[in-house]
Write a protein that holds these residues in place. Sequence first.
Motif, PDB file in Angstrom:
ATOM      1  N   LYS A  24      -2.425 -62.671  13.473  1.00 50.16           N
ATOM      2  CA  LYS A  24      -3.847 -62.441  13.242  1.00 50.16           C
ATOM      3  C   LYS A  24      -3.991 -61.386  12.149  1.00 50.16           C
ATOM      4  N   MET A  25      -5.086 -61.453  11.432  1.00 50.34           N
ATOM      5  CA  MET A  25      -5.362 -60.459  10.423  1.00 50.34           C
ATOM      6  C   MET A  25      -6.800 -60.029  10.617  1.00 50.34           C
ATOM      7  N   ILE A  26      -7.030 -58.743  10.833  1.00 47.35           N
ATOM      8  CA  ILE A  26      -8.387 -58.232  11.038  1.00 47.35           C
ATOM      9  C   ILE A  26      -8.712 -57.309   9.867  1.00 47.35           C
ATOM     10  N   GLU A  27      -9.792 -57.598   9.176  1.00 43.10           N
ATOM     11  CA  GLU A  27     -10.205 -56.782   8.035  1.00 43.10           C
ATOM     12  C   GLU A  27     -11.577 -56.195   8.328  1.00 43.10           C
ATOM     13  N   PHE A  28     -11.769 -54.933   7.999  1.00 39.80           N
ATOM     14  CA  PHE A  28     -13.108 -54.357   8.133  1.00 39.80           C
ATOM     15  C   PHE A  28     -13.284 -53.163   7.208  1.00 39.80           C
ATOM     16  N   ASP A  29     -14.530 -52.745   7.047  1.00 40.92           N
ATOM     17  CA  ASP A  29     -14.841 -51.547   6.270  1.00 40.92           C
ATOM     18  C   ASP A  29     -14.983 -50.386   7.240  1.00 40.92           C
ATOM     19  N   LEU A  30     -14.436 -49.240   6.850  1.00 39.73           N
ATOM     20  CA  LEU A  30     -14.519 -48.060   7.705  1.00 39.73           C
ATOM     21  C   LEU A  30     -15.262 -46.969   6.939  1.00 39.73           C
ATOM     22  N   ALA A  31     -16.242 -46.353   7.599  1.00 36.16           N
ATOM     23  CA  ALA A  31     -17.064 -45.327   6.941  1.00 36.16           C
ATOM     24  C   ALA A  31     -16.192 -44.186   6.434  1.00 36.16           C
ATOM     25  N   ASP A  32     -16.642 -43.562   5.337  1.00 35.40           N
ATOM     26  CA  ASP A  32     -15.861 -42.508   4.690  1.00 35.40           C
ATOM     27  C   ASP A  32     -15.786 -41.230   5.504  1.00 35.40           C
ATOM     28  N   ASP A  33     -16.749 -41.053   6.422  1.00 36.00           N
ATOM     29  CA  ASP A  33     -16.770 -39.781   7.156  1.00 36.00           C
ATOM     30  C   ASP A  33     -15.784 -39.747   8.321  1.00 36.00           C
ATOM     31  N   VAL A  34     -14.996 -40.817   8.490  1.00 35.15           N
ATOM     32  CA  VAL A  34     -13.993 -40.815   9.554  1.00 35.15           C
ATOM     33  C   VAL A  34     -12.791 -39.999   9.082  1.00 35.15           C
ATOM     34  N   ALA A  35     -12.472 -38.943   9.835  1.00 32.49           N
ATOM     35  CA  ALA A  35     -11.327 -38.108   9.473  1.00 32.49           C
ATOM     36  C   ALA A  35     -10.045 -38.803   9.934  1.00 32.49           C
ATOM     37  N   GLY A  77     -16.826 -46.549  20.620  1.00 37.46           N
ATOM     38  CA  GLY A  77     -17.000 -45.247  19.998  1.00 37.46           C
ATOM     39  C   GLY A  77     -16.591 -45.180  18.537  1.00 37.46           C
ATOM     40  N   TRP A  78     -16.546 -46.336  17.867  1.00 37.62           N
ATOM     41  CA  TRP A  78     -16.279 -46.327  16.426  1.00 37.62           C
ATOM     42  C   TRP A  78     -17.449 -46.972  15.685  1.00 37.62           C
ATOM     43  N   PRO A  79     -18.540 -46.232  15.498  1.00 38.27           N
ATOM     44  CA  PRO A  79     -19.715 -46.820  14.847  1.00 38.27           C
ATOM     45  C   PRO A  79     -19.502 -47.070  13.357  1.00 38.27           C
ATOM     46  N   GLY A  80     -18.452 -46.476  12.780  1.00 38.57           N
ATOM     47  CA  GLY A  80     -18.241 -46.572  11.340  1.00 38.57           C
ATOM     48  C   GLY A  80     -17.594 -47.867  10.880  1.00 38.57           C
ATOM     49  N   VAL A  81     -17.438 -48.827  11.788  1.00 38.01           N
ATOM     50  CA  VAL A  81     -16.795 -50.099  11.435  1.00 38.01           C
ATOM     51  C   VAL A  81     -17.863 -51.112  11.020  1.00 38.01           C
ATOM     52  N   ALA A  82     -17.655 -51.790   9.896  1.00 31.79           N
ATOM     53  CA  ALA A  82     -18.612 -52.797   9.439  1.00 31.79           C
ATOM     54  C   ALA A  82     -17.869 -53.974   8.817  1.00 31.79           C
ATOM     55  N   ASN A  83     -18.559 -55.100   8.739  1.00 36.76           N
ATOM     56  CA  ASN A  83     -18.035 -56.297   8.067  1.00 36.76           C
ATOM     57  C   ASN A  83     -16.661 -56.739   8.574  1.00 36.76           C
ATOM     58  N   ALA A  84     -16.459 -56.710   9.887  1.00 36.26           N
ATOM     59  CA  ALA A  84     -15.162 -57.131  10.431  1.00 36.26           C
ATOM     60  C   ALA A  84     -15.012 -58.646  10.292  1.00 36.26           C
ATOM     61  N   ARG A  85     -13.847 -59.063   9.840  1.00 33.85           N
ATOM     62  CA  ARG A  85     -13.521 -60.484   9.702  1.00 33.85           C
ATOM     63  C   ARG A  85     -12.148 -60.693  10.323  1.00 33.85           C
ATOM     64  N   ALA A 138     -17.119 -47.429   1.377  1.00 33.31           N
ATOM     65  CA  ALA A 138     -16.314 -47.425   2.601  1.00 33.31           C
ATOM     66  C   ALA A 138     -14.863 -47.794   2.272  1.00 33.31           C
ATOM     67  N   ARG A 139     -13.997 -47.378   3.138  1.00 34.36           N
ATOM     68  CA  ARG A 139     -12.586 -47.753   2.977  1.00 34.36           C
ATOM     69  C   ARG A 139     -12.358 -49.164   3.510  1.00 34.36           C
ATOM     70  N   LYS A 140     -11.497 -49.900   2.847  1.00 37.04           N
ATOM     71  CA  LYS A 140     -11.121 -51.237   3.313  1.00 37.04           C
ATOM     72  C   LYS A 140      -9.899 -51.100   4.228  1.00 37.04           C
ATOM     73  N   GLY A 191     -19.872 -66.148   3.878  1.00 36.08           N
ATOM     74  CA  GLY A 191     -21.094 -66.882   4.211  1.00 36.08           C
ATOM     75  C   GLY A 191     -20.968 -67.656   5.504  1.00 36.08           C
ATOM     76  N   VAL A 192     -19.741 -67.955   5.916  1.00 37.91           N
ATOM     77  CA  VAL A 192     -19.538 -68.634   7.197  1.00 37.91           C
ATOM     78  C   VAL A 192     -19.537 -67.564   8.286  1.00 37.91           C
ATOM     79  N   LEU A 193     -20.350 -67.752   9.311  1.00 36.61           N
ATOM     80  CA  LEU A 193     -20.461 -66.752  10.374  1.00 36.61           C
ATOM     81  C   LEU A 193     -19.129 -66.619  11.112  1.00 36.61           C
ATOM     82  N   ASP A 194     -18.613 -65.399  11.161  1.00 40.43           N
ATOM     83  CA  ASP A 194     -17.326 -65.143  11.811  1.00 40.43           C
ATOM     84  C   ASP A 194     -17.607 -64.530  13.185  1.00 40.43           C
TER      85      ASP A 194
END
Lengths: 80, 80
Positions: A42-53, B31-39, A2-4, B14-17
């Motif tokens: 604020k800083m928000i970090e997440f992984d985004l699936a590769d299939d997102v155009a 409508g963005w299911p491709g998002v994961a591991n948001a911190r 996934a993309r960061k 490891g700390v629940l965010d």
Amino acid sequence: MARKVKVHVYLKPGVLDVQGKAVEGALHSLGWPGVANARVGKMIEFDLADDVADPEAEVKRMCETLLANTVIESYRVEVA
Amino acid sequence: MARKVKVHVYLKPGVLDVQGKAVEGALHSLGWPGVANARVGKMIEFDLADDVADPEAEVKRMCETLLANTVIESYRVEVA
């Protein structure tokens, strides 16, 4: 893989940053008078699936919809 | 000219965010299911007077004292 994605959200210049003022005041009281213009963002970090155009545009839409209050906040998007 | 300091504060792995989980859930619902591991982290920016000796060490002390809760949070310091 996934993309960061990293999104930085900060108050627009000119908007009073009370949290920043509080941090600045506390640092002064704790013996650091050399601190000025403190701003808290604020800083928000997440992984985004590769299939997102067009991920950059998509993340921008997320910011406009949810992540930032664009009346008073600006944002910066980094897609790695 | 004062030095520009940036401090990034984020929860240790490891700390629940809960804020991150909330953002992730909201993005899924929107409508963005491709998002994961948001911190969600904090970013503190300020100017530091030039007469401060060893600014990196001084900012580290500020983090340990005030800016980060080192039990559950990590920090990264950038002095420009």
